[in-house]
Write a protein that holds these residues in place. Structure first.
Motif, PDB file in Angstrom:
ATOM      1  N   MET A 157     -35.134  29.357 -22.346  1.00 38.73           N
ATOM      2  CA  MET A 157     -34.670  29.961 -21.140  1.00 38.73           C
ATOM      3  C   MET A 157     -34.136  28.919 -20.154  1.00 38.73           C
ATOM      4  N   ARG A 158     -34.773  27.803 -20.319  1.00 44.11           N
ATOM      5  CA  ARG A 158     -34.415  26.761 -19.389  1.00 44.11           C
ATOM      6  C   ARG A 158     -32.943  26.416 -19.504  1.00 44.11           C
ATOM      7  N   GLY A 159     -32.367  26.370 -20.667  1.00 46.98           N
ATOM      8  CA  GLY A 159     -30.972  26.044 -20.887  1.00 46.98           C
ATOM      9  C   GLY A 159     -30.067  27.135 -20.357  1.00 46.98           C
ATOM     10  N   LEU A 160     -30.494  28.406 -20.509  1.00 44.82           N
ATOM     11  CA  LEU A 160     -29.695  29.519 -20.040  1.00 44.82           C
ATOM     12  C   LEU A 160     -29.683  29.559 -18.510  1.00 44.82           C
ATOM     13  N   GLY A 161     -30.785  29.291 -17.873  1.00 42.27           N
ATOM     14  CA  GLY A 161     -30.880  29.298 -16.403  1.00 42.27           C
ATOM     15  C   GLY A 161     -30.026  28.196 -15.785  1.00 42.27           C
ATOM     16  N   SER A 162     -30.079  27.022 -16.364  1.00 46.52           N
ATOM     17  CA  SER A 162     -29.266  25.924 -15.824  1.00 46.52           C
ATOM     18  C   SER A 162     -27.792  26.180 -16.068  1.00 46.52           C
ATOM     19  N   THR A 163     -27.445  26.851 -17.166  1.00 43.39           N
ATOM     20  CA  THR A 163     -26.046  27.178 -17.433  1.00 43.39           C
ATOM     21  C   THR A 163     -25.550  28.186 -16.413  1.00 43.39           C
ATOM     22  N   ILE A 164     -26.401  29.184 -16.104  1.00 37.22           N
ATOM     23  CA  ILE A 164     -26.018  30.190 -15.108  1.00 37.22           C
ATOM     24  C   ILE A 164     -25.840  29.531 -13.748  1.00 37.22           C
ATOM     25  N   VAL A 165     -26.726  28.618 -13.403  1.00 36.91           N
ATOM     26  CA  VAL A 165     -26.622  27.909 -12.118  1.00 36.91           C
ATOM     27  C   VAL A 165     -25.336  27.098 -12.083  1.00 36.91           C
ATOM     28  N   LEU A 166     -25.025  26.426 -13.172  1.00 40.40           N
ATOM     29  CA  LEU A 166     -23.794  25.631 -13.217  1.00 40.40           C
ATOM     30  C   LEU A 166     -22.560  26.521 -13.118  1.00 40.40           C
ATOM     31  N   VAL A 167     -22.607  27.700 -13.790  1.00 45.28           N
ATOM     32  CA  VAL A 167     -21.474  28.626 -13.721  1.00 45.28           C
ATOM     33  C   VAL A 167     -21.333  29.163 -12.300  1.00 45.28           C
ATOM     34  N   VAL A 168     -22.433  29.496 -11.668  1.00 47.56           N
ATOM     35  CA  VAL A 168     -22.383  30.003 -10.289  1.00 47.56           C
ATOM     36  C   VAL A 168     -21.852  28.917  -9.353  1.00 47.56           C
ATOM     37  N   ILE A 169     -22.327  27.707  -9.537  1.00 44.15           N
ATOM     38  CA  ILE A 169     -21.828  26.589  -8.694  1.00 44.15           C
ATOM     39  C   ILE A 169     -20.342  26.386  -8.953  1.00 44.15           C
ATOM     40  N   GLY A 170     -19.934  26.441 -10.209  1.00 47.44           N
ATOM     41  CA  GLY A 170     -18.514  26.291 -10.555  1.00 47.44           C
ATOM     42  C   GLY A 170     -17.678  27.377  -9.924  1.00 47.44           C
ATOM     43  N   LEU A 171     -18.167  28.648  -9.988  1.00 49.04           N
ATOM     44  CA  LEU A 171     -17.438  29.743  -9.370  1.00 49.04           C
ATOM     45  C   LEU A 171     -17.374  29.577  -7.854  1.00 49.04           C
ATOM     46  N   ALA A 172     -18.453  29.075  -7.265  1.00 47.15           N
ATOM     47  CA  ALA A 172     -18.469  28.838  -5.815  1.00 47.15           C
ATOM     48  C   ALA A 172     -17.450  27.764  -5.442  1.00 47.15           C
ATOM     49  N   VAL A 173     -17.388  26.725  -6.252  1.00 49.81           N
ATOM     50  CA  VAL A 173     -16.418  25.645  -5.989  1.00 49.81           C
ATOM     51  C   VAL A 173     -14.998  26.187  -6.121  1.00 49.81           C
ATOM     52  N   VAL A 174     -14.716  26.962  -7.181  1.00 45.83           N
ATOM     53  CA  VAL A 174     -13.378  27.533  -7.383  1.00 45.83           C
ATOM     54  C   VAL A 174     -13.047  28.491  -6.242  1.00 45.83           C
ATOM     55  N   ALA A 175     -14.002  29.348  -5.840  1.00 45.23           N
ATOM     56  CA  ALA A 175     -13.769  30.279  -4.741  1.00 45.23           C
ATOM     57  C   ALA A 175     -13.513  29.525  -3.436  1.00 45.23           C
ATOM     58  N   GLY A 176     -14.285  28.492  -3.211  1.00 46.13           N
ATOM     59  CA  GLY A 176     -14.079  27.674  -2.009  1.00 46.13           C
ATOM     60  C   GLY A 176     -12.713  27.010  -2.019  1.00 46.13           C
ATOM     61  N   ALA A 177     -12.291  26.526  -3.182  1.00 48.44           N
ATOM     62  CA  ALA A 177     -10.972  25.890  -3.289  1.00 48.44           C
ATOM     63  C   ALA A 177      -9.876  26.919  -3.057  1.00 48.44           C
ATOM     64  N   LEU A 178     -10.037  28.122  -3.624  1.00 48.54           N
ATOM     65  CA  LEU A 178      -9.033  29.173  -3.434  1.00 48.54           C
ATOM     66  C   LEU A 178      -8.932  29.597  -1.971  1.00 48.54           C
TER      67      LEU A 178
END
Length: 133
Positions: free
Chosen positions: A1-22
């Motif tokens: 689970m630990r790998g899935l949770g960190s992946t979700i966090v990274l995806v959310v952070i990535g989406l936040a960065v992309v949204a912020g850039a947009l």
């Protein structure tokens, strides 16, 4: 689970960065264009001020040059009046000026003909001139 949770966090952070850039890029472009417009306006205002100052300087220079010419003319007039009075009038002054001109041009090599006024006030033009042999 630990790998899935960190992946979700990274995806959310990535989406936040992309949204912020947009969101930030269009806002930054608007800000950059506003600043470029202000800079162009300030440059135009400064160039206008420079042209006005240059025109004012040219006007001042022209006025001072005109005043200098007037003063020079007054000085020349006064000097001519004094000289004419000391020589006995305008006719004698003109005669002196003619003689002085002859003296100043005496050393010139290209001077060939001199017209000398006679008693009647008429010059003898090329009297006795012979053709070159």
């Amino acid at each position: 689970m630990r790998g899935l949770g960190s992946t979700i966090v990274l995806v959310v952070i990535g989406l936040a960065v992309v949204a912020g850039a947009l969101w930030a890029l269009p806002t930054y472009n608007v800000y950059r264009k506003q600043m470029a417009g202000r800079a162009a306006y300030e440059e135009a205002v400064q160039n206008r001020r420079i042209r006005v100052l240059e025109a004012q300087a040219a006007l001042d220079a022209a006025r001072l040059t005109a005043q200098a010419e007037v003063e020079r003319a007054r000085g020349t007039n006064e000097a001519n009046r004094i000289m004419a009075e000391s020589l006995g009038g305008p006719e004698n002054y003109l005669r002196w000026a003619y003689i002085d001109m002859l003296r100043e041009t005496a050393d010139q090599q290209d001077r060939q003909i001199i017209y000398i006024p006679t008693e009647a006030g008429m010059p003898i033009l090329e009297a006795g001139r012979r053709p070159a042999q």
